[in-house]
Design an enzyme around this catalytic site. Structure first.
Site, PDB file in Angstrom:
ATOM      1  N   LYS A 171       1.558  18.207   5.867  1.00  0.00           N
ATOM      2  CA  LYS A 171       2.221  17.307   6.838  1.00  0.00           C
ATOM      3  C   LYS A 171       2.795  16.128   6.061  1.00  0.00           C
ATOM      4  O   LYS A 171       2.066  15.242   5.632  1.00  0.00           O
ATOM      5  CB  LYS A 171       1.252  16.787   7.906  1.00  0.00           C
ATOM      6  N   GLU A 253      -7.505   9.404  -0.487  1.00  0.00           N
ATOM      7  CA  GLU A 253      -6.904   8.513  -1.495  1.00  0.00           C
ATOM      8  C   GLU A 253      -6.261   7.386  -0.715  1.00  0.00           C
ATOM      9  O   GLU A 253      -5.244   7.593  -0.053  1.00  0.00           O
ATOM     10  CB  GLU A 253      -5.830   9.252  -2.297  1.00  0.00           C
ATOM     11  N   CYS A 287       0.025   2.924  -4.616  1.00  0.00           N
ATOM     12  CA  CYS A 287      -1.391   2.671  -4.338  1.00  0.00           C
ATOM     13  C   CYS A 287      -2.039   2.034  -5.567  1.00  0.00           C
ATOM     14  O   CYS A 287      -2.867   1.141  -5.447  1.00  0.00           O
ATOM     15  CB  CYS A 287      -2.087   3.952  -3.962  1.00  0.00           C
ATOM     16  N   GLU A 388      -4.260  -5.595   0.644  1.00  0.00           N
ATOM     17  CA  GLU A 388      -3.328  -4.858  -0.205  1.00  0.00           C
ATOM     18  C   GLU A 388      -1.914  -5.379   0.056  1.00  0.00           C
ATOM     19  O   GLU A 388      -1.517  -5.556   1.205  1.00  0.00           O
ATOM     20  CB  GLU A 388      -3.390  -3.370   0.123  1.00  0.00           C
TER      21      GLU A 388
HETATM   22  P1  NDP Z   1      -0.517   5.935   6.737  1.00  0.00           P
HETATM   23  O1  NDP Z   1      -1.969   6.004   6.574  1.00  0.00           O
HETATM   24  O2  NDP Z   1       0.038   5.299   7.939  1.00  0.00           O
HETATM   25  O3  NDP Z   1       0.145   7.402   6.714  1.00  0.00           O
HETATM   26  C1  NDP Z   1      -0.164   8.369   5.758  1.00  0.00           C
HETATM   27  C2  NDP Z   1       0.007   9.755   6.359  1.00  0.00           C
HETATM   28  O4  NDP Z   1      -0.928   9.901   7.433  1.00  0.00           O
HETATM   29  C3  NDP Z   1       1.386  10.000   6.967  1.00  0.00           C
HETATM   30  O5  NDP Z   1       1.732  11.355   6.812  1.00  0.00           O
HETATM   31  C4  NDP Z   1       1.142   9.690   8.445  1.00  0.00           C
HETATM   32  O6  NDP Z   1       2.050  10.304   9.313  1.00  0.00           O
HETATM   33  C5  NDP Z   1      -0.242  10.279   8.615  1.00  0.00           C
HETATM   34  N1  NDP Z   1      -0.954   9.769   9.774  1.00  0.00           N
HETATM   35  C6  NDP Z   1      -0.776   8.583  10.421  1.00  0.00           C
HETATM   36  N2  NDP Z   1      -1.624   8.507  11.475  1.00  0.00           N
HETATM   37  C7  NDP Z   1      -2.354   9.639  11.489  1.00  0.00           C
HETATM   38  C8  NDP Z   1      -3.387  10.150  12.325  1.00  0.00           C
HETATM   39  N3  NDP Z   1      -3.839   9.473  13.371  1.00  0.00           N
HETATM   40  N4  NDP Z   1      -3.920  11.353  12.034  1.00  0.00           N
HETATM   41  C9  NDP Z   1      -3.478  12.052  10.971  1.00  0.00           C
HETATM   42  N5  NDP Z   1      -2.485  11.646  10.165  1.00  0.00           N
HETATM   43  C10 NDP Z   1      -1.926  10.446  10.407  1.00  0.00           C
HETATM   44  O7  NDP Z   1      -0.047   5.272   5.404  1.00  0.00           O
HETATM   45  P2  NDP Z   1       1.411   4.876   4.990  1.00  0.00           P
HETATM   46  O8  NDP Z   1       2.288   6.029   5.186  1.00  0.00           O
HETATM   47  O9  NDP Z   1       1.765   3.611   5.667  1.00  0.00           O
HETATM   48  O10 NDP Z   1       1.235   4.652   3.401  1.00  0.00           O
HETATM   49  C11 NDP Z   1       0.961   3.443   2.856  1.00  0.00           C
HETATM   50  C12 NDP Z   1      -0.513   3.294   2.573  1.00  0.00           C
HETATM   51  O11 NDP Z   1      -1.021   4.406   1.871  1.00  0.00           O
HETATM   52  C13 NDP Z   1      -0.793   2.113   1.673  1.00  0.00           C
HETATM   53  O12 NDP Z   1      -1.895   1.397   2.175  1.00  0.00           O
HETATM   54  C14 NDP Z   1      -1.172   2.710   0.320  1.00  0.00           C
HETATM   55  O13 NDP Z   1      -1.993   1.985  -0.479  1.00  0.00           O
HETATM   56  C15 NDP Z   1      -1.769   4.002   0.717  1.00  0.00           C
HETATM   57  N6  NDP Z   1      -1.583   4.960  -0.359  1.00  0.00           N
HETATM   58  C16 NDP Z   1      -2.639   5.307  -1.153  1.00  0.00           C
HETATM   59  C17 NDP Z   1      -2.481   6.144  -2.222  1.00  0.00           C
HETATM   60  C18 NDP Z   1      -3.618   6.571  -3.081  1.00  0.00           C
HETATM   61  O14 NDP Z   1      -3.468   7.530  -3.813  1.00  0.00           O
HETATM   62  N7  NDP Z   1      -4.757   5.925  -3.040  1.00  0.00           N
HETATM   63  C19 NDP Z   1      -1.153   6.681  -2.544  1.00  0.00           C
HETATM   64  C20 NDP Z   1      -0.134   6.286  -1.648  1.00  0.00           C
HETATM   65  C21 NDP Z   1      -0.356   5.446  -0.602  1.00  0.00           C
HETATM   66  P3  NDP Z   1       3.328   9.467   9.878  1.00  0.00           P
HETATM   67  O15 NDP Z   1       4.192   9.188   8.717  1.00  0.00           O
HETATM   68  O16 NDP Z   1       3.941  10.400  10.835  1.00  0.00           O
HETATM   69  O17 NDP Z   1       2.769   8.224  10.509  1.00  0.00           O
END
Ligand code: NDP
Length: 485
Positions: A171, A253, A287, A388
């Protein structure tokens, strides 16, 4: 219009609904994709289950060959894939090409590892008996991917899952599905056994749509047995709660607030360059980006001047233009969040060395641009220190004593990465041992090598991606007792 990939076919959502994907640099429509719903996840699960028998039975060597062939196919389409990535995500074309390169490197790593897996033969206390530890695929897995590195973070899930004989549903973030779909079309066509066989239809699936619908169904679905999630800590918590009800294997992650500590004996020129890359690459949306900079008092002024000089010369713009060095933030609300964080720090006495505002200039008002920003005199309990900062703003703190710097660095709820810059082995060892983080770099850029386990402690996550450690997490371990009678 792009389509989802389910059961080896490019399909619409059963609801027939679609939505547009827009370029964060210009606001223009880049493409549209199906808005997936619950029945689409069900179709993907059925396809992945159907493919599982054949794929789990494929020899590990052939699984590796398939992944190598997938890489060849992605390489052939890499120009188009990188352009799509720039247009939907906002990063520069240079950064998009690097991401495709990193994706390929990661997939090739697991292609090589697929046939190197070992089990164990274990002596037992009972006479004539011995034990074995078998590794078997878990079954249908899912990868939920964010928008900052849509391809590499898809690959860190897909590579080990397929190498271990599982099938997978991806997804993508709803705002970055296009480059992923183009890659997956290539992977679905990949062959092995001297080109006589193709990856079974349904071994890889992509369901596009929102986290609240498609994501939720993936978390809930009882026949998806493992979930690899990359994203925010807030959603990660929710993933664990919902997936926990079905006792799924979960890796998370999550966010980070990596400290970079620069000692008085560091190679300052190198550290300045790496602070620029470590914080401002991908418009700071990483991240494991450098999110708090700790400078030894004696080198602080030189360091700040050097970094500020680089940032003042950075050209912001559409990632498709050759001269652009930093693209826009991916989302409007992401920019609003950084603006609030920076304003809060300023209202409490922080000084802006460079940036701290939206840029003006040709067409920049159409995208979510924000100037690369350096802040000094930042209170240790300001939002930029505690939370963050997912964009191009960097708070700087001065210190004289390494113990003190480590203590403040560890006061964060996050623990993803950390670096120390020093020529003194004693300082390096102290930092390696004491910094609370899943990854430590000494005199090196915050970068996730495919060869090493990558992941966080504390609120930064659970489990590891990359390395043989990630491959391990895509197997069930089965204990077997055999008695000679
Ligand atoms: P989100 O947590 O909002 O989204 C990540 C993914 O989860 C997207 O595909 C999103 O879909 C999906 N998602 C959102 N809500 C749900 C739910 N209720 N159930 C299942 N899946 C869901 O993060 P962001 O996209 O805003 O990314 C930024 C954040 O991610 C930052 O805080 C960053 O630090 C962290 N990050 C961490 C990394 C690591 O390796 N530690 C790497 C990259 C980012 P949709 O887009 O449709 O909302």
């Amino acid at each position: 219009m792009a389509k989802m990939l389910i059961g080896g076919e490019q399909v619409d959502s059963e609801s027939k609904a679609t939505y547009e994907v827009r370029n964060p640099a210009t606001g223009e429509v880049v493409g549209s994709v199906p808005a997936g719903t619950t029945p689409d996840v069900e179709r993907a699960v059925e396809s992945a289950e159907h493919a599982l028998g054949e794929w789990a039975d494929t020899t590990p060597e052939d699984r590796g060959r398939m992944l190598m062939n997938a890489c060849e196919r992605i390489k052939e389409a890499s120009g188009e894939i990188a352009q799509l990535l720039t247009q939907e995500q906002g990063k520069t074309l240079f950064e998009a090409n690097l991401e495709v390169h990193h994706l390929l490197h990661g997939l090739e790593f697991y292609a090589g590892l697929a046939s190197k897996v070992r089990g164990a033969q274990v002596p037992l206390p009972q006479k004539g008996a011995y034990g074995m530890v078998l590794r078997q695929p878990i079954g249908v897995c899912a990868g939920i991917v964010p928008w900052n590195f849509p391809l590499t973070l898809m690959g860190t899930k897909l590579g080990p899952a397929l190498a271990a004989g599982n099938t997978i549903i991806i997804k993508p973030a709803s705002t970055t599905p296009l480059a992923t779909l183009r890659c997956m079309e290539q992977i679905q066509k990949a062959t092995y056994a001297d080109g006589k066989k193709t990856l079974p239809a349904g071994a890889v699936n992509v369901v596009t749509g929102s986290g609240s619908v498609v994501g939720e169904e993936i978390l809930r679905h009882p026949r998806i047995r493992r979930i690899a999630f990359t994203g925010s800590t807030e959603v990660g918590r929710h993933v664990m709660e919902v997936a926990g009800r079905e006792i799924k294997r979960v890796t998370l992650e999550l966010g980070g607030s990596d400290p970079m500590i620069v000692m008085d004996d560091a190679n300052v020129d190198l550290a300045v360059k790496m602070a620029d890359v470590g914080r401002f690459f991908n418009c700071g949306q990483m991240c494991l980006g450098v999110k708090r900079l700790f400078l030894h008092e004696s080198i602080a002024d030189t360091f700040i001047d050097g970094l500020a000089d680089i940032l003042r010369k950075k050209t912001l713009g559409n990632g498709m233009n050759r001269e652009t060095r930093m693209g826009p933030l991916h989302l409007d609300y992401q920019r609003a969040e950084i603006e609030e964080q920076v304003e809060e720090a300023r209202s409490r006495g922080a000084k802006t060395i460079v940036g701290g505002q939206r840029p003006s200039g040709d067409g920049l008002d159409k995208g979510f641009f924000y100037e690369p920003t350096l802040l000094t005199d930042v209170p240790i309990d300001a939002r930029v220190s505690r939370e963050e900062v997912f964009g191009p703003a960097l708070p700087i703190y001065r210190f004289t004593d390494l113990d003190e710097a480590i203590e403040i660095a560890n006061s964060s709820v996050y623990g993803l990465g950390a670096s120390i810059w020093t020529r003194n082995l004693g300082h390096a060892n102290k930092a390696i041992e004491r910094l609370q983080a899943g990854n430590i770099w000494v005199n090196s850029l915050h970068y996730g090598y495919d060869e090493l386990p990558f992941g966080g402690v504390k609120a930064s996550g659970i489990g590891r991606e990359h390395g043989p450690e990630a491959l391990d997490s895509y197997f069930e371990q089965k204990g077997v007792v055999i008695v000679n009678v």
